[in-house]
Design an enzyme around this catalytic site. Sequence first.
Site, PDB file in Angstrom:
ATOM      1  NE  ARG A   1      -8.758  -5.808 -20.101  1.00  0.00           N
ATOM      2  CZ  ARG A   1      -8.985  -4.740 -20.852  1.00  0.00           C
ATOM      3  NH1 ARG A   1      -8.096  -3.766 -20.907  1.00  0.00           N
ATOM      4  NH2 ARG A   1     -10.079  -4.639 -21.559  1.00  0.00           N
TER       5      ARG A   1
ATOM      6  N   PRO B   1       0.813  -1.228   0.000  1.00  0.00           N
ATOM      7  CG  PRO B   1      -0.232  -1.220   2.076  1.00  0.00           C
ATOM      8  CD  PRO B   1       0.534  -2.083   1.145  1.00  0.00           C
TER       9      PRO B   1
ATOM     10  CG  ASP C   1     -10.131  -1.156 -22.527  1.00  0.00           C
ATOM     11  OD1 ASP C   1     -11.174  -1.653 -22.948  1.00  0.00           O
ATOM     12  OD2 ASP C   1      -9.099  -1.794 -22.263  1.00  0.00           O
TER      13      ASP C   1
ATOM     14  CD  GLU D   1       1.407  -4.836  11.102  1.00  0.00           C
ATOM     15  OE1 GLU D   1       1.397  -3.598  10.961  1.00  0.00           O
ATOM     16  OE2 GLU D   1       0.371  -5.525  11.154  1.00  0.00           O
TER      17      GLU D   1
HETATM   18 CL1  6GU Z   1      -0.310  -3.783  -3.248  1.00  0.00          CL
HETATM   19  N1  6GU Z   1      -0.994  -4.518  -0.814  1.00  0.00           N
HETATM   20  C1  6GU Z   1      -1.745  -4.425   0.296  1.00  0.00           C
HETATM   21  N2  6GU Z   1      -1.502  -5.249   1.321  1.00  0.00           N
HETATM   22  N3  6GU Z   1      -2.728  -3.544   0.427  1.00  0.00           N
HETATM   23  C2  6GU Z   1      -2.960  -2.738  -0.609  1.00  0.00           C
HETATM   24  C3  6GU Z   1      -2.216  -2.784  -1.788  1.00  0.00           C
HETATM   25  C4  6GU Z   1      -1.227  -3.710  -1.859  1.00  0.00           C
HETATM   26  N4  6GU Z   1      -2.686  -1.851  -2.630  1.00  0.00           N
HETATM   27  C5  6GU Z   1      -3.678  -1.261  -1.991  1.00  0.00           C
HETATM   28  N5  6GU Z   1      -3.841  -1.770  -0.780  1.00  0.00           N
END
Ligand code: 6GU
Length: 249
Positions: free
Chosen positions: A157, A92, A172, A119
């Site tokens: 794709r 994230p 798209d 974590e």
């Molecule tokens: Cl790539 N990993 C995790 N654990 N949570 C996320 C993410 C990735 N992308 C958005 N939220």
Amino acid sequence: MHIDILTLLPEAFTYLNYSILQRAQAAGLVDIRLHHLREYATGKHRVTDEPPFGGGGGMVLKPEPIFTAVESILDDGVSNTSIAHPIILMTPQGRPFTQTIAQELAGYERLLLICGRYEGVDERVRQHLMTDEISIGDYVLTGGELAAMVVVDAVVRLLPGALGAEGAAETDSHATGLLEGPHYTKPANFRGWDVPAVLRSGHAGQIARWRRQEALRRTWERRPDMLVTAVLSEEDKWFLGQLAADGNR
Ligand code: 6GU
């Protein structure tokens, strides 16, 4: 294209065995290989995670199994080891995934995706092994597996020949910098609701113009931020001016 995925949950990737992703693999457009991180861990218990130094709770993926796995995967003889293939951590904290990044990744001959869990991963993995970090949006998932499948789907794709109808990827939503307008199919009248007459007129020029205007309308209504970077003709700008003048957002 060759895609390696390193994960503690290879069982989660059954989605890749269906539809367009399955067809692309069967046709030899892409070779996707799953690698279980646990198999690269040593010791009787094959430990892949430990509590963080300094405390604080949660678990952190250890560096040794990830380094061993990545080095072993890239040295499998499938591709030229002197080429710098992207090694991408799904996290994230990564750069936000977009259609532009999907297009960029589709240009490589090989990708290696690493799925984080818990974590996170030991910082030395990020600093000394990864070449890129990608997030699929501003929310937290339990692991990188769903995110890796999102990236693989969006990239595969785009590979030439992956989609049945030729050129479908070019029109798209997002590929053009605009959202797509509405689509209709049979029946021409459904419960009293008609398909717009222009789509049944057979007039290719008018249909193309209508579709462009509906794409502009939808983008203006739902994602006005995208109009800032979209490539717009003078006619497009005139049409958007009409929408703004009508004030019907
Ligand atoms: Cl790539 N990993 C995790 N654990 N949570 C996320 C993410 C990735 N992308 C958005 N939220």
